[in-house]
Design a protein around this motif. Structure first.
Motif, PDB file in Angstrom:
ATOM      1  N   ALA A 196       8.002  19.341   9.237  1.00  0.00           N
ATOM      2  CA  ALA A 196       8.726  18.119   8.912  1.00  0.00           C
ATOM      3  C   ALA A 196       8.142  16.932   9.677  1.00  0.00           C
ATOM      4  O   ALA A 196       7.435  17.110  10.675  1.00  0.00           O
ATOM      5  CB  ALA A 196      10.213  18.278   9.257  1.00  0.00           C
ATOM      6  N   VAL A 197       8.429  15.730   9.195  1.00  0.00           N
ATOM      7  CA  VAL A 197       7.969  14.507   9.849  1.00  0.00           C
ATOM      8  C   VAL A 197       9.152  13.562  10.050  1.00  0.00           C
ATOM      9  O   VAL A 197      10.087  13.538   9.246  1.00  0.00           O
ATOM     10  CB  VAL A 197       6.869  13.800   9.032  1.00  0.00           C
ATOM     11  N   PHE A 198       9.067  12.762  11.128  1.00  0.00           N
ATOM     12  CA  PHE A 198      10.132  11.822  11.462  1.00  0.00           C
ATOM     13  C   PHE A 198       9.521  10.529  11.978  1.00  0.00           C
ATOM     14  O   PHE A 198       8.425  10.522  12.527  1.00  0.00           O
ATOM     15  CB  PHE A 198      11.070  12.413  12.523  1.00  0.00           C
ATOM     16  N   GLN A 199      10.260   9.440  11.816  1.00  0.00           N
ATOM     17  CA  GLN A 199       9.754   8.149  12.267  1.00  0.00           C
ATOM     18  C   GLN A 199       9.742   8.038  13.784  1.00  0.00           C
ATOM     19  O   GLN A 199       8.922   7.332  14.344  1.00  0.00           O
ATOM     20  CB  GLN A 199      10.571   7.022  11.642  1.00  0.00           C
ATOM     21  N   ASP A 200      10.658   8.710  14.442  1.00  0.00           N
ATOM     22  CA  ASP A 200      10.703   8.678  15.908  1.00  0.00           C
ATOM     23  C   ASP A 200      11.516   9.876  16.410  1.00  0.00           C
ATOM     24  O   ASP A 200      12.102  10.626  15.628  1.00  0.00           O
ATOM     25  CB  ASP A 200      11.296   7.363  16.424  1.00  0.00           C
ATOM     26  N   GLN A 201      11.561  10.019  17.730  1.00  0.00           N
ATOM     27  CA  GLN A 201      12.244  11.165  18.312  1.00  0.00           C
ATOM     28  C   GLN A 201      13.756  11.070  18.168  1.00  0.00           C
ATOM     29  O   GLN A 201      14.443  12.094  18.158  1.00  0.00           O
ATOM     30  CB  GLN A 201      11.850  11.311  19.782  1.00  0.00           C
ATOM     31  N   GLN A 202      14.299   9.866  18.060  1.00  0.00           N
ATOM     32  CA  GLN A 202      15.734   9.730  17.850  1.00  0.00           C
ATOM     33  C   GLN A 202      16.150  10.318  16.505  1.00  0.00           C
ATOM     34  O   GLN A 202      17.169  11.011  16.405  1.00  0.00           O
ATOM     35  CB  GLN A 202      16.140   8.252  17.920  1.00  0.00           C
ATOM     36  N   GLN A 237      -4.923   7.221  13.271  1.00  0.00           N
ATOM     37  CA  GLN A 237      -5.024   5.916  13.887  1.00  0.00           C
ATOM     38  C   GLN A 237      -3.633   5.473  14.326  1.00  0.00           C
ATOM     39  O   GLN A 237      -2.616   6.000  13.892  1.00  0.00           O
ATOM     40  CB  GLN A 237      -5.621   4.918  12.895  1.00  0.00           C
ATOM     41  N   ASN A 238      -3.595   4.480  15.188  1.00  0.00           N
ATOM     42  CA  ASN A 238      -2.318   4.027  15.728  1.00  0.00           C
ATOM     43  C   ASN A 238      -1.652   2.956  14.875  1.00  0.00           C
ATOM     44  O   ASN A 238      -0.463   2.709  15.022  1.00  0.00           O
ATOM     45  CB  ASN A 238      -2.526   3.473  17.148  1.00  0.00           C
ATOM     46  N   TYR A 239      -2.415   2.324  13.980  1.00  0.00           N
ATOM     47  CA  TYR A 239      -1.834   1.197  13.261  1.00  0.00           C
ATOM     48  C   TYR A 239      -2.426   1.073  11.868  1.00  0.00           C
ATOM     49  O   TYR A 239      -3.635   1.173  11.690  1.00  0.00           O
ATOM     50  CB  TYR A 239      -2.087  -0.104  14.040  1.00  0.00           C
ATOM     51  N   TYR A 240      -1.553   0.865  10.910  1.00  0.00           N
ATOM     52  CA  TYR A 240      -1.968   0.637   9.529  1.00  0.00           C
ATOM     53  C   TYR A 240      -1.236  -0.603   9.037  1.00  0.00           C
ATOM     54  O   TYR A 240      -0.004  -0.665   9.109  1.00  0.00           O
ATOM     55  CB  TYR A 240      -1.617   1.831   8.637  1.00  0.00           C
ATOM     56  N   ASP A 241      -1.969  -1.567   8.569  1.00  0.00           N
ATOM     57  CA  ASP A 241      -1.372  -2.831   8.124  1.00  0.00           C
ATOM     58  C   ASP A 241      -1.091  -2.743   6.628  1.00  0.00           C
ATOM     59  O   ASP A 241      -1.874  -3.206   5.804  1.00  0.00           O
ATOM     60  CB  ASP A 241      -2.331  -3.984   8.438  1.00  0.00           C
ATOM     61  N   LEU A 242       0.036  -2.136   6.263  1.00  0.00           N
ATOM     62  CA  LEU A 242       0.405  -1.975   4.870  1.00  0.00           C
ATOM     63  C   LEU A 242       1.428  -3.028   4.488  1.00  0.00           C
ATOM     64  O   LEU A 242       2.390  -3.276   5.225  1.00  0.00           O
ATOM     65  CB  LEU A 242       1.009  -0.582   4.620  1.00  0.00           C
ATOM     66  N   ASP A 243       1.237  -3.642   3.327  1.00  0.00           N
ATOM     67  CA  ASP A 243       2.196  -4.638   2.864  1.00  0.00           C
ATOM     68  C   ASP A 243       3.010  -4.097   1.686  1.00  0.00           C
ATOM     69  O   ASP A 243       2.874  -2.930   1.293  1.00  0.00           O
ATOM     70  CB  ASP A 243       1.501  -5.954   2.496  1.00  0.00           C
ATOM     71  N   VAL A 258      -5.284   6.326   4.280  1.00  0.00           N
ATOM     72  CA  VAL A 258      -3.852   6.155   4.096  1.00  0.00           C
ATOM     73  C   VAL A 258      -3.314   7.139   3.074  1.00  0.00           C
ATOM     74  O   VAL A 258      -2.179   7.604   3.170  1.00  0.00           O
ATOM     75  CB  VAL A 258      -3.532   4.701   3.672  1.00  0.00           C
ATOM     76  N   LEU A 259      -4.128   7.474   2.083  1.00  0.00           N
ATOM     77  CA  LEU A 259      -3.711   8.473   1.100  1.00  0.00           C
ATOM     78  C   LEU A 259      -4.920   9.187   0.531  1.00  0.00           C
ATOM     79  O   LEU A 259      -6.051   8.708   0.613  1.00  0.00           O
ATOM     80  CB  LEU A 259      -2.887   7.832  -0.029  1.00  0.00           C
ATOM     81  N   SER A 260      -4.651  10.357  -0.038  1.00  0.00           N
ATOM     82  CA  SER A 260      -5.655  11.113  -0.767  1.00  0.00           C
ATOM     83  C   SER A 260      -5.055  11.516  -2.103  1.00  0.00           C
ATOM     84  O   SER A 260      -3.854  11.773  -2.189  1.00  0.00           O
ATOM     85  CB  SER A 260      -6.093  12.363  -0.003  1.00  0.00           C
ATOM     86  N   LEU A 261      -5.884  11.560  -3.127  1.00  0.00           N
ATOM     87  CA  LEU A 261      -5.476  12.019  -4.459  1.00  0.00           C
ATOM     88  C   LEU A 261      -6.172  13.343  -4.674  1.00  0.00           C
ATOM     89  O   LEU A 261      -7.389  13.396  -4.805  1.00  0.00           O
ATOM     90  CB  LEU A 261      -5.859  10.981  -5.499  1.00  0.00           C
ATOM     91  N   VAL A 262      -5.402  14.413  -4.672  1.00  0.00           N
ATOM     92  CA  VAL A 262      -6.005  15.739  -4.593  1.00  0.00           C
ATOM     93  C   VAL A 262      -5.550  16.653  -5.726  1.00  0.00           C
ATOM     94  O   VAL A 262      -4.492  16.466  -6.329  1.00  0.00           O
ATOM     95  CB  VAL A 262      -5.683  16.420  -3.246  1.00  0.00           C
ATOM     96  N   ALA A 294       1.322  10.535   6.485  1.00  0.00           N
ATOM     97  CA  ALA A 294       2.664  10.264   7.012  1.00  0.00           C
ATOM     98  C   ALA A 294       2.633   9.267   8.163  1.00  0.00           C
ATOM     99  O   ALA A 294       3.512   8.406   8.285  1.00  0.00           O
ATOM    100  CB  ALA A 294       3.316  11.572   7.463  1.00  0.00           C
ATOM    101  N   LEU A 295       1.609   9.357   9.015  1.00  0.00           N
ATOM    102  CA  LEU A 295       1.496   8.439  10.146  1.00  0.00           C
ATOM    103  C   LEU A 295       1.349   7.002   9.666  1.00  0.00           C
ATOM    104  O   LEU A 295       1.923   6.070  10.230  1.00  0.00           O
ATOM    105  CB  LEU A 295       0.307   8.831  11.027  1.00  0.00           C
ATOM    106  N   ALA A 296       0.597   6.820   8.581  1.00  0.00           N
ATOM    107  CA  ALA A 296       0.390   5.473   8.044  1.00  0.00           C
ATOM    108  C   ALA A 296       1.683   4.876   7.511  1.00  0.00           C
ATOM    109  O   ALA A 296       1.857   3.656   7.477  1.00  0.00           O
ATOM    110  CB  ALA A 296      -0.658   5.514   6.928  1.00  0.00           C
ATOM    111  N   LEU A 297       2.607   5.737   7.079  1.00  0.00           N
ATOM    112  CA  LEU A 297       3.882   5.270   6.531  1.00  0.00           C
ATOM    113  C   LEU A 297       4.966   5.181   7.602  1.00  0.00           C
ATOM    114  O   LEU A 297       6.136   4.948   7.286  1.00  0.00           O
ATOM    115  CB  LEU A 297       4.335   6.197   5.403  1.00  0.00           C
ATOM    116  N   GLY A 298       4.577   5.355   8.847  1.00  0.00           N
ATOM    117  CA  GLY A 298       5.523   5.171   9.941  1.00  0.00           C
ATOM    118  C   GLY A 298       6.159   6.433  10.478  1.00  0.00           C
ATOM    119  O   GLY A 298       7.023   6.371  11.358  1.00  0.00           O
ATOM    120  N   TYR A 299       5.742   7.600   9.984  1.00  0.00           N
ATOM    121  CA  TYR A 299       6.286   8.866  10.473  1.00  0.00           C
ATOM    122  C   TYR A 299       5.404   9.357  11.619  1.00  0.00           C
ATOM    123  O   TYR A 299       4.410  10.046  11.414  1.00  0.00           O
ATOM    124  CB  TYR A 299       6.359   9.884   9.344  1.00  0.00           C
TER     125      TYR A 299
END
Length: 221
Positions: A113-119, A164-170, A214-218, A64-69
């Motif tokens: 639950a997960v959220f992109q930011d506190q707002q 990690q703090n940053y993931y460069d996903l395109d 960034v992901l796992s297939l489980v 979720a962190l890698a996707l911006g949550y």
């Protein structure tokens, strides 16, 4: 223990198959058959049976962190008397909610639950949760760190994500993740066709996403 396994309709080959899938859920029928000493057709039939009986499910689990949550939250919720199931059903319908667990004890349910930011978290608490009539009270617990998240029972596989703090996903990375969420065991050739890239490039991107956490297939039992 062995007798209990057979009572549930599972034999040792079934358990070995589940163990192999926990280690690598994208192994082909041929690779699984070689590891188990059986035929690809037997593996295919057993995998289909295990899936149809809901004994296992092959899923893609994105970080979720890698996707911006960036905000991970646990809600401890109490409902009004007789409203627990109703509230749980309503909370389960929100896309940010990952898990809803009905409990006995101090709280009626625990919600992850997960959220992109506190707002967005604030909006969820005041608007979505605030509009559920059967909800009595909510305690919000902010998560500092995910120490463990595991779906395995038979193997030593470890799916913990490195935070990690940053993931460069395109665009193509996100499209690949979406395709794998729809079908985690989709063949590389089909994945390449869906995202519009060559087979080697698609394979390389997939390995990079898995390697970077960034992901796992489980295999979920």
């Amino acid at each position: 223990m062995g007798k209990e396994r057979f009572k549930k309709g599972l034999d040792e080959i079934d358990f070995e198959l589940i163990r192999e899938l926990e280690l690598d859920a994208r192994q082909s029928y041929e690779e699984l058959a070689n590891g188990l000493g059986t035929s690809p057709s037997t593996v295919g039939r057993r995998l289909q049976r295990l899936s149809e009986k809901r004994i296992i499910d092959i899923v893609t689990v994105p970080n979720a962190l890698a996707l911006g949550y960036k905000t991970r939250v646990t809600f401890a919720i109490n409902a009004h008397p007789g409203k627990t199931d109703e509230v749980a059903k309503m909370v389960s319908g929100y896309p940010n909610v990952q898990h809803v667990i009905v409990t006995i004890g101090r709280y009626d349910m625990i919600v992850l639950a997960v959220f992109q930011d506190q707002q967005r978290l604030f909006s969820f608490v005041t608007t979505e949760l605030g509009n559920i009539s059967g909800l009595a009270n909510v305690e919000t617990l902010m998560s500092l760190k995910l120490a463990k998240s595991s779906w395995v029972y038979l193997s030593d596989a470890d799916y913990r994500f490195e935070e990690q703090n940053y993931y460069d996903l395109d665009y193509f990375d996100l499209k690949l993740i979406k395709a794998l969420e729809d079908n985690p065991r989709c063949r590389i050739t089909n994945l390449a066709s869906q995202i519009g890239m060559s087979r080697p490039t698609t394979h390389h991107r997939l390995q990079n996403l898995i390697g970077a956490g960034v992901l796992s297939l489980v295999c979920v039992t």
